[in-house]
Design an enzyme around this catalytic site. Structure first.
Site, PDB file in Angstrom:
ATOM      1  N   GLU A  31      -1.747  -0.293  -5.987  1.00 45.38           N
ATOM      2  CA  GLU A  31      -1.648  -1.579  -5.291  1.00 45.38           C
ATOM      3  C   GLU A  31      -1.761  -2.747  -6.267  1.00 45.38           C
ATOM      4  O   GLU A  31      -2.802  -2.907  -6.898  1.00 45.38           O
ATOM      5  CB  GLU A  31      -2.778  -1.709  -4.260  1.00 45.38           C
ATOM      6  CG  GLU A  31      -2.743  -0.700  -3.137  1.00 45.38           C
ATOM      7  CD  GLU A  31      -4.130  -0.515  -2.524  1.00 45.38           C
ATOM      8  OE1 GLU A  31      -4.508  -1.321  -1.663  1.00 45.38           O
ATOM      9  OE2 GLU A  31      -4.835   0.420  -2.922  1.00 45.38           O
ATOM     10  N   HIS A  73       0.835  -1.198   0.000  1.00 40.33           N
ATOM     11  CA  HIS A  73       0.000   0.000   0.000  1.00 40.33           C
ATOM     12  C   HIS A  73       0.877   1.258   0.000  1.00 40.33           C
ATOM     13  O   HIS A  73       0.851   2.062   0.940  1.00 40.33           O
ATOM     14  CB  HIS A  73      -0.924  -0.028   1.217  1.00 40.33           C
ATOM     15  CG  HIS A  73      -2.109   0.877   1.099  1.00 40.33           C
ATOM     16  ND1 HIS A  73      -2.068   2.223   1.392  1.00 40.33           N
ATOM     17  CD2 HIS A  73      -3.379   0.626   0.703  1.00 40.33           C
ATOM     18  CE1 HIS A  73      -3.257   2.751   1.199  1.00 40.33           C
ATOM     19  NE2 HIS A  73      -4.074   1.809   0.783  1.00 40.33           N
TER      20      HIS A  73
END
Ligand SMILES: *[C@@H]1O[C@H](CO)[C@@H](O)[C@H](O)[C@H]1NC(C)=O
Ligand SMILES: *[C@@H]1O[C@H](CO)[C@@H](O)[C@H](O)[C@H]1NC(C)=O
Ligand SMILES: *[C@@H]1O[C@H](CO)[C@@H](O)[C@H](O)[C@H]1NC(C)=O
Ligand SMILES: *[C@@H]1O[C@H](CO)[C@@H](O)[C@H](O)[C@H]1NC(C)=O
Ligand SMILES: *[C@@H]1O[C@H](CO)[C@@H](O)[C@H](O)[C@H]1NC(C)=O
Ligand SMILES: *[C@@H]1O[C@H](CO)[C@@H](O)[C@H](O)[C@H]1NC(C)=O
Ligand SMILES: *[C@@H]1O[C@H](CO)[C@@H](O)[C@H](O)[C@H]1NC(C)=O
Ligand SMILES: *[C@@H]1O[C@H](CO)[C@@H](O)[C@H](O)[C@H]1NC(C)=O
Ligand SMILES: *[C@@H]1O[C@H](CO)[C@@H](O)[C@H](O)[C@H]1NC(C)=O
Length: 392
Positions: free
Chosen positions: A352, A193
């Site tokens: 991501e 992330h």
């Protein structure tokens, strides 16, 4: 090609051999562990196995720190906002609808932590990126973290053991994640992330990332979601020239900023992007993710820095930081003299690598093998490579 199992076995063997890693190497005074190779310097912390700093030279030869993070390791655990800065969301990244799922006719309930407790985001209120991993290997150009996630933690069934390895080679950051369900069948989906600003927040024309250009060459489709970003089972077309079209040609993140369709595109009342784009590659025949071209490219003309992202994953989430409002500080290694030292709205981009989000609640997608893992199954594996270059 290596099988998943041989990857797992060799990684486990490597980590036990390194159980006593070179103890003369340690963290710096900010608690960060640095690895480096030609043209790249990266720093990590045990908290969430997070990347905290990533230094790349821009077109003028100046080193830029192009990821978001905090100045020291200790602040991550006390940060009241916890925006999942650079960590590994686990054991199940993104959102779980109604905080529940069914495996073999048993309904499981996990701990909710978002939207007035309507869903579970990134593994729950004490998901993996709220915990300190253990460092099991550390060399000049590689670091491996591990976590043992106990049976029942956050409501998930069974124990999961995971290893996260970050390695650098010239101008390249490599990620390898592996996870084993050791006692019961359980959902597993991981990601990295990381928040990016390829100008290191030093762009004198804008504090935002709206002038970054994004290309998603395999992403003609995205996952349909409701107003709180929970998949509703639909797969939507990213029609040519629509706001979500990054496949027909590259486009600046801000190119469609005033288009009416962009309002609500990242949830109710949100303008911008927070979407899971599908990565469709099988239609052209067998492919090897290592050589078949990047699933995404992002660059900034201001710094000249470009990143090409290669991955074995079948989806790619893009969040354009519409939720930032100037309350999150940038690091001492970033910024521009005379400008507030904070992340403005749209100041960053989260990208991501992952699988199709919440597939555990969409059985008709038939992705159980990539989401549910039990003892004796092949391990969960995620690999990615971020290649940096500079356009002068
Ligand atoms: C351990 O790390 C130190 C500092 O980087 C280095 O000088 C030394 O050669 C390393 N030792 C081994 C056995 O790798
Ligand atoms: C760590 O960083 C935080 C936030 O920038 C700061 O408030 C704190 O004083 C720092 N702590 C140390 C030990 O440097
Ligand atoms: C993680 O480690 C840091 C640095 O040692 C420490 O300050 C922090 O309290 C730890 N956090 C947790 C959640 O264990
Ligand atoms: C959500 O979960 C609760 C139990 O936690 C259950 O009673 C309810 O029916 C579920 N709602 C939906 C829409 O699935
Ligand atoms: C969440 O659930 C509550 C009821 O528990 C409901 O009132 C609310 O509208 C739901 N949605 C959001 C976005 O909070
Ligand atoms: C930066 O983005 C703004 C808004 O999309 C646009 O008007 C401007 O032309 C862009 N600047 C450059 C140098 O691309
Ligand atoms: C989005 O921007 C691109 C590039 O400028 C343009 O071709 C396209 O028509 C725009 N789409 C919408 C819906 O505004
Ligand atoms: C969306 O914005 C409108 C207008 O500002 C407001 O009335 C409404 O409450 C907002 N909805 C949510 C869910 O935030
Ligand atoms: C800014 O965002 C933070 C974190 O989401 C929130 O707590 C704060 O209330 C927001 N501030 C304003 C002025 O909206």
């Amino acid at each position: 090609m290596l099988s998943y199992k041989s990857v797992a076995v060799s990684l486990l063997a490597a980590t036990s051999a390194f159980a006593q890693y070179n103890s003369t190497k340690g963290p710096d005074e900010d608690g960060k562990y640095e690895i480096s190779a030609e043209g790249i310097r990266a720093q990590f912390i045990p908290y969430g196995a997070s990347i905290t700093n990533l230094f790349i030279h821009d077109k003028n030869g100046e080193e830029r720190d192009i990821v978001l993070g905090h100045d020291n390791a200790s602040f991550y655990s006390v940060d009241p906002f916890h925006p999942h800065l650079g960590g590994v969301p686990g054991r199940y990244a993104n959102r779980i609808k109604n905080s529940s799922f069914v495996i073999d006719d048993i309904e499981y309930h996990v701990t909710p932590n978002e939207n007035n407790n309507n869903d579970t985001l990134h593994g729950g209120p004490d998901g993996w990126d709220y915990r300190n991993f253990t460092i099991v290997a550390y060399t000049d150009d590689s670091i491996t973290f591990s976590i043992v996630d106990p049976d029942g933690k956050e409501g998930f069934p069974g124990e999961v053991v995971s290893y996260i390895t970050y390695t650098v080679t010239p101008n390249t950051w490599h990620i390898k994640m592996i996870a084993l369900a050791t006692t019961k069948k359980t959902p597993i989906m991981l990601s990295s992330h990381t928040y990016w600003n390829l100008d290191g927040f030093a762009n004198d024309e804008t504090p935002t990332a709206l002038n970054h250009t994004l290309s998603l060459p395999y992403s003609g489709q995205r996952i349909g979601v409701d107003g709180i970003l929970i998949p509703d089972g639909t797969i939507l077309p990213n029609e040519k020239y629509s706001v979500n079209d990054f496949w027909s040609s590259p486009k600046q993140i801000g190119a469609n900023h005033t288009a009416p369709e962009l309002l609500g595109n990242c949830g109710t009342n949100c303008t911008g992007y927070d979407n899971a784009y599908l990565v469709n590659r099988a239609q052209n025949g067998p492919y090897d993710w290592r050589t078949s071209g990047p699933v995404a490219s992002l660059w900034s003309d201001w710094s000249g820095i470009k990143v090409d992202i290669f991955s074995d994953q079948d989806a790619f989430q893009v969040y354009s930081c519409g939720g930032q409002n100037g309350s999150l500080p940038i690091k001492k290694t970033q910024g521009l003299e005379g400008r507030p030292r904070v992340v403005e709205q749209y100041g960053c981009l989260v990208m991501e690598v992952e699988d199709w989000i919440d597939a555990i609640n969409q059985p008709e997608w038939q992705r159980e093998k990539k989401h549910i893992f039990g003892p004796g199954d092949e391990p969960y594996v995620l690999e990615a490579r971020y290649e940096f270059s500079v356009n002068k």
